[in-house]
Design a protein around this motif. Structure first.
Motif, PDB file in Angstrom:
ATOM      1  N   ASP A 205       0.830  -1.205   0.000  1.00 57.86           N
ATOM      2  CA  ASP A 205       0.000   0.000   0.000  1.00 57.86           C
ATOM      3  C   ASP A 205       0.864   1.256   0.000  1.00 57.86           C
ATOM      4  N   GLY A 206       1.940   1.244   0.787  1.00 56.04           N
ATOM      5  CA  GLY A 206       2.825   2.400   0.829  1.00 56.04           C
ATOM      6  C   GLY A 206       3.522   2.645  -0.497  1.00 56.04           C
ATOM      7  N   ARG A 207       3.947   1.548  -1.150  1.00 55.27           N
ATOM      8  CA  ARG A 207       4.623   1.711  -2.450  1.00 55.27           C
ATOM      9  C   ARG A 207       3.643   2.219  -3.497  1.00 55.27           C
ATOM     10  N   ALA A 208       2.404   1.728  -3.446  1.00 49.06           N
ATOM     11  CA  ALA A 208       1.400   2.195  -4.390  1.00 49.06           C
ATOM     12  C   ALA A 208       1.127   3.685  -4.193  1.00 49.06           C
ATOM     13  N   GLU A 209       1.082   4.110  -2.948  1.00 51.84           N
ATOM     14  CA  GLU A 209       0.841   5.522  -2.645  1.00 51.84           C
ATOM     15  C   GLU A 209       1.989   6.393  -3.141  1.00 51.84           C
ATOM     16  N   GLU A 256       4.940  16.036  -0.955  1.00 50.11           N
ATOM     17  CA  GLU A 256       5.889  15.231  -1.713  1.00 50.11           C
ATOM     18  C   GLU A 256       6.092  13.936  -0.957  1.00 50.11           C
ATOM     19  N   GLY A 257       5.021  13.429  -0.428  1.00 53.06           N
ATOM     20  CA  GLY A 257       4.946  12.523   0.678  1.00 53.06           C
ATOM     21  C   GLY A 257       5.613  11.205   0.627  1.00 53.06           C
ATOM     22  N   ALA A 258       4.942  10.188   0.107  1.00 54.22           N
ATOM     23  CA  ALA A 258       5.434   8.848   0.274  1.00 54.22           C
ATOM     24  C   ALA A 258       6.672   8.637  -0.549  1.00 54.22           C
TER      25      ALA A 258
END
Length: 262
Positions: A205-209, A256-258
């Motif tokens: 999920d984090g990589r997708a974000e 410029e988050g994840a």
């Protein structure tokens, strides 16, 4: 069947926490927050850049051929599945957010976090549904790297960690501490299973974000430097939010988050 005293006590405590959290979320004055796209100042200290670039090349290969393709496939799943995974991962991490809220001396955020966890774990079916958000109790992020920054510990040099990505020495230390902390304190098979699901779901999920950001940065002449600087900027903003007691925003253009390591 009569309810035992410990269970009754837990229920009463949970109800109190929920009511306090709802009240604070609905009636308190929001903490001061930076401007919508106001950025914190930061510096980059990368004395081991040649070594970091070598590790980065390895990480990029793993990402290109394994993690990113899985993340792109994940984004093709129905929205309800993605939302459920995201909510579950966020809820499972709330106890550590609560610990860091306390370490940062932020009573308001700690109450909100505890209230969110109680509500979403029960009414939200182990966190799959963000009931708290519907009640106006906003989610925020907090971790040990942010806590160290709130304590005015300097970021230190840049370190590229195999499979974990780019971070400062301060944030890398925070990650190690986070991995050693078990708020649940349980050897339960159920908790272990949920923890495994959380780890896998959190990575995907984090990589997708992060895909929109990393896809943009790949077009820069120097992907390593672009990502390194983006991470440094984001973490500086994150520490500034912690010092203000602000709720972290989700605006990717401002945050410029994840990054690939989240």
């Amino acid at each position: 069947m009569p309810i035992t005293k410990p269970v009754a006590l837990f229920v009463r405590c949970a109800v109190v926490v929920v009511l306090v959290a709802v009240a604070s979320g609905c009636t308190s004055t929001p903490a001061a927050t930076p401007g919508s796209c106001e950025r914190a100042s930061y510096t980059v200290d990368d004395p081991a850049e040649p070594v970091n670039r070598g590790i980065f090349a390895f990480n990029r290969t793993v990402d290109d051929y394994a993690l990113a393709p899985v993340a792109r496939g994940y984004l093709k799943l129905p929205d309800v599945v993605q939302t459920g995974v995201h909510n579950f991962v966020a809820n499972f991490g709330e106890p550590k957010v609560f610990i860091n809220d306390l370490l940062q001396g932020n009573a308001q955020r700690s109450v909100n976090t505890l209230g969110r966890f109680v509500i979403n774990t029960t009414a939200g079916i182990v966190g799959l549904i963000d009931v708290s958000g519907k009640l106006g109790i906003e989610r925020h992020k907090a971790d040990f790297g942010q806590t160290f920054g709130v304590w005015n510990i300097a970021p230190g040099p840049i370190v590229e960690l195999p499979l974990l990505g780019t971070s400062s020495l301060r944030d890398a230390t925070g990650r190690l501490l986070s991995s050693a902390v078990d708020p649940f304190g349980s050897n339960s098979d159920t908790v272990d299973t949920l923890s495994t699901i959380n780890t896998v779901g959190g990575v995907v999920d984090g990589r997708a974000e992060a895909l929109p950001l990393t896809d943009k940065l790949r077009g820069r002449p120097d992907y390593y430097a672009a990502l390194r600087d983006s991470v440094a900027q984001r973490r500086a903003d994150f520490v500034a939010q912690g010092k203000l007691g602000a709720v972290a925003g989700d605006d990717a253009d401002c945050q410029e988050g994840a990054t690939v390591d989240e």
